[in-house]
Design an enzyme around this catalytic site. Structure first.
Site, PDB file in Angstrom:
ATOM      1  N   ASP A  64       0.837  -1.209   0.000  1.00 22.94           N
ATOM      2  CA  ASP A  64       0.000   0.000   0.000  1.00 22.94           C
ATOM      3  C   ASP A  64       0.869   1.255   0.000  1.00 22.94           C
ATOM      4  OD1 ASP A  64       0.849  -0.501   2.599  1.00 22.94           O
ATOM      5  OD2 ASP A  64      -1.152  -0.763   3.408  1.00 22.94           O
ATOM      6  N   ASN A 130      -9.074  -1.847  12.611  1.00 22.08           N
ATOM      7  CA  ASN A 130     -10.459  -2.024  12.155  1.00 22.08           C
ATOM      8  C   ASN A 130     -10.604  -3.253  11.276  1.00 22.08           C
ATOM      9  OD1 ASN A 130      -9.030  -1.213   9.957  1.00 22.08           O
ATOM     10  ND2 ASN A 130     -10.319   0.521   9.418  1.00 22.08           N
ATOM     11  N   HIS A 132      -8.566  -4.004   8.780  1.00 14.39           N
ATOM     12  CA  HIS A 132      -8.089  -3.848   7.403  1.00 14.39           C
ATOM     13  C   HIS A 132      -6.845  -4.692   7.141  1.00 14.39           C
ATOM     14  CE1 HIS A 132      -5.425  -0.055   8.367  1.00 14.39           C
ATOM     15  NE2 HIS A 132      -4.721  -1.138   8.493  1.00 14.39           N
ATOM     16  N   GLU A 137     -10.046  -1.135   3.507  1.00 18.27           N
ATOM     17  CA  GLU A 137     -10.813  -0.672   4.660  1.00 18.27           C
ATOM     18  C   GLU A 137     -12.222  -1.273   4.647  1.00 18.27           C
ATOM     19  OE1 GLU A 137      -8.693   0.687   6.585  1.00 18.27           O
ATOM     20  OE2 GLU A 137      -8.918   2.851   6.476  1.00 18.27           O
TER      21      GLU A 137
END
Ligand code: F6R
Length: 239
Positions: A64, A130, A132, A137
């Site tokens: 990423d 969260n 991810h 996401e």
């Protein structure tokens, strides 16, 4: 299929992860590896660099990247990956995200380069607070492609810890869930009590877009988690 190994602490986790990655590299010197940054894998990469491994035929694939940062920006994830993995291990081939000015073109190019490698052999990932993976996401399905994403408040907050006062960019590029789930093997590194609840959800709940890491239940996944992340301080280990 998920295998879970519970390690005593973050140091033993790093040693075990380095064992697995080193074994994979010895078995296939031309290994293609999807490489996470973030805090969790740093001890693993440092441990790998201390070992006598030949990574000259390995291809490191970026997981990423933030959008809109210059190459030398301290927040650049490519810079972080270069300093922690590529240079210390002597990696010579890399596939990067965000190298071209047009982000959509960059995503297409990335996917074509990964396909030309024959896909990812090994994905070394961390777990977002969260759920991810990379910057996939929630909500996010298993077929999500490599793309531009807007970061959630949870990710902005956790990433803010990386660079002191510098603001966290709000948009990013991420390798898609399809790239991650297509990997021959995934090693998910999870350390710390703050990951306990999300790890339990990822492993115990049926796969759901609300916890992207839960899709790893359908991949060839090894979870290496320390006792803190499993909520076990002594006695029998999770799950
Ligand atoms: C970083 C990345 C993220 C992190 C995750 C966990 O390249 O892709 O998904 O792996 O946010 O970060 P740490 O390890 O800092 O808790």
């Amino acid at each position: 299929m998920v295998g879970v190994e519970v390690l005593e602490d973050a140091d033993t986790l790093a040693e075990r992860a380095a064992d697995l990655i080193g074994d994979a590299l010895r078995e296939k010197p031309s290994l293609s590896v999807l490489v996470a940054t973030g805090h969790t894998p740093m001890a693993t990469y440092a441990e790998l660099a201390r070992r006598d491994l030949d990574a000259s035929a390995l291809t490191a694939v970026q997981l990423d990247e933030y959008l809109g940062l210059g190459e030398d920006d301290p927040r650049s994830l490519w810079g972080w990956m270069r300093r922690s993995f590529v240079e210390p291990l002597g990696v010579k081939q890399v596939v990067r995200l965000g190298e071209v000015p047009d982000p959509d073109e960059g995503c297409r190019r990335f996917e074509a380069q990964v396909a030309a490698l024959g896909g990812i052999d090994l994905a070394v990932l961390g777990l977002g607070p969260n759920g991810h993976l990379g910057f996939n996401e929630p909500p996010c399905g298993p077929g999500a492609r490599t793309r531009v994403v807007t970061l959630t408040p949870a990710s902005l907050a956790s990433n803010a810890a990386y660079w002191g006062d510098l603001p966290v960019p709000t948009r990013a590029l991420t390798a898609g869930m399809d790239v991650i789930l297509g990997a021959g093997r995934v090693i998910l590194l999870v350390s710390g009590v703050h990951k306990r609840d999300i790890l339990a959800r990822a492993l115990r709940e049926p796969p759901t877009p609300e916890v992207p890491a839960s899709w790893l239940q359908d991949a060839n996944t090894t979870v290496l988690a320390d006792r803190a992340a499993c909520g076990v301080t002594r006695g029998p280990a999770f799950p």
